[in-house]
Design an enzyme around this catalytic site. Structure first.
Site, short mmCIF file in Angstrom:
data_model
loop_
_atom_site.label_atom_id
_atom_site.label_comp_id
_atom_site.label_asym_id
_atom_site.label_seq_id
_atom_site.Cartn_x
_atom_site.Cartn_y
_atom_site.Cartn_z
N HIS A 1 6.47 0.89 -5.50
CA HIS A 1 5.79 2.18 -5.68
C HIS A 1 6.43 2.87 -6.88
O HIS A 1 7.65 2.86 -7.04
CB HIS A 1 5.95 3.03 -4.42
CG HIS A 1 5.46 4.43 -4.59
ND1 HIS A 1 4.24 4.72 -5.15
CD2 HIS A 1 6.05 5.63 -4.32
CE1 HIS A 1 4.08 6.04 -5.19
NE2 HIS A 1 5.17 6.60 -4.70
N ASN B 1 3.33 8.90 -10.90
CA ASN B 1 3.21 8.48 -9.51
C ASN B 1 1.76 8.69 -9.08
O ASN B 1 1.30 9.81 -8.93
CB ASN B 1 4.18 9.34 -8.67
CG ASN B 1 4.10 9.03 -7.18
OD1 ASN B 1 3.19 8.35 -6.73
ND2 ASN B 1 5.05 9.56 -6.44
N CYS C 1 2.15 8.09 -0.10
CA CYS C 1 2.40 7.08 -1.14
C CYS C 1 2.55 5.66 -0.59
O CYS C 1 2.48 4.70 -1.34
CB CYS C 1 3.62 7.46 -1.97
SG CYS C 1 3.41 9.00 -2.87
#
Ligand code: COA
Length: 322
Positions: free
Chosen positions: A249, A279, A114
């Site tokens: 994020h 996500n 990520c």
């Protein structure tokens, strides 16, 4: 004179299919209210059967190139951040280069889960600052839905698909002020995705789906992102109040709120996309940056803090004067 990497164009792409919490709660034991309360997510996008990381990257990249009014042949370097490459090789960067029809540039992938787009931004910035490149295309593109076990309620509620892109150009005017990236391989077991095809014999039966100890990941993420805020501000001799926007994020609203609190920042100054995207791993920061710029919230001259945390663990930040 200092040479900076300046954001000259951004782009984003989300697949058409929307998968709501309600839909997920029909197949696993969860509920819309549980998911919203614990994560902030209401729905996520799911890539179509014929879509790939490179096909989504192409759409986001073309938007960024058009926004910068740039001839694609001027691009010296393409860096794609992805954990869901079309193929083991060639890299998704090379596949994107082909799709964009660019003959004379270098292209490669970065794999930092990520945190991938922050790692890619950091590499791009080093190339531009050193004079090795003038224009660098950074893309985060992910089809997380294909790495998710849709029977595991601990993970399938979290992830979504999409692509974000940013085109950086060399400039004498301020742009990326600093980047900070870190890794700690000690945390492998808390968040990983097996690759059964190349695994050692003992691990061959482990399915290729995301495995996560969510609660433990949560705690490390909050602490780590708090520290990266301090590190970034100190490196730039800045105070919390000098930062206009947080572009985090998009993993969990509660993690994002903890980082905003660390910055003494109102949630009104945070670009939040996870409610309808979930996500999207390495795509999420660039998708949020694109949204904040395109809807006019982020204005030229403002200071923007990008940050991310992911498997590895990896984490990082980029402080940008937009
Ligand atoms: N619906 C309903 N209940 C669920 C559930 C779901 N989707 N997922 C887990 N639960 C249950 C657990 O089984 C547990 O039940 P128990 O108390 O009977 O054992 C209970 O909820 C609490 O589980 P826990 O894991 O402590 O919940 P949590 O508040 O930590 O929330 C996450 C779970 C995954 C939402 C949260 O930990 C998280 O977001 N972590 C970070 C993950 C992340 O961001 N990963 C990517 C990093 S880039």
């Amino acid at each position: 004179m200092t040479r900076y990497s300046r954001v000259i164009g951004t782009g984003g792409y989300l697949p058409e299919e929307v998968r709501t919490n309600e839909q997920i709660s029909q197949t696993v034991d969860t509920s819309d209210s549980w998911i919203i309360e614990r994560t902030g997510i209401k729905s996520r996008r799911i890539a179509g059967a014929d879509e790939t990381a490179s096909s989504m990257a192409e759409i986001a990249a073309r938007q960024a190139i058009a926004a910068a009014n740039c001839d694609p042949e001027e691009i010296d370097l393409i860096i794609v951040a992805t954990g869901t490459p079309d193929r083991v090789y060639p890299s998704t960067g090379c596949l994107l280069q082909r799709r964009l029809g660019i003959k004379n540039c270098v292209a490669f992938d970065v794999q930092a889960a990520c945190s991938g787009s922050i790692f890619a931004l950091s590499i791009a910035d080093q190339y531009i600052k050193s004079g090795a490149a003038k224009k660098v295309l950074v893309v985060g593109s992910e089809i997380c839905s294909r790495l998710v076990d849709w029977t595991d309620r601990g993970t399938c509620i979290l992830f979504g698909d999409g692509a974000g892109a940013v085109l950086l150009g060399a400039s004498d005017d301020a742009g990326i002020l600093s980047t900070h990236i870190h890794s700690d391989g000690e945390y492998e077991e808390l968040l990983y995705c097996p690759n059964p095809q190349v695994a050692i014999e003992a691990n061959k039966d482990e399915a290729g789906y995301i495995k996560m100890r969510g609660n433990e990941v949560f705690k490390v993420a909050v602490n780590t992102l708090g520290r990266i805020v301090d590190e970034t501000l100190a490196a730039n001799n800045m105070q919390q109040s000098d930062v206009d926007w947080l572009v985090p994020h998009q993993a969990n609203t509660r993690i994002i709120a903890a980082t905003a609190k660390k910055l003494k920042m109102s949630m009104n100054n945070v670009i939040l996309t996870l409610e309808n995207q979930g996500n999207t791993s390495s795509a999420s920061v660039l998708l949020a940056l694109n949204e904040g710029i395109r809807d006019g919230r982020i204005q030229r001259g403002q200071v923007v803090l990008l940050e991310a945390f992911g498997a590895g663990f990896t984490w990082g930040s980029a402080l940008i004067k937009y």
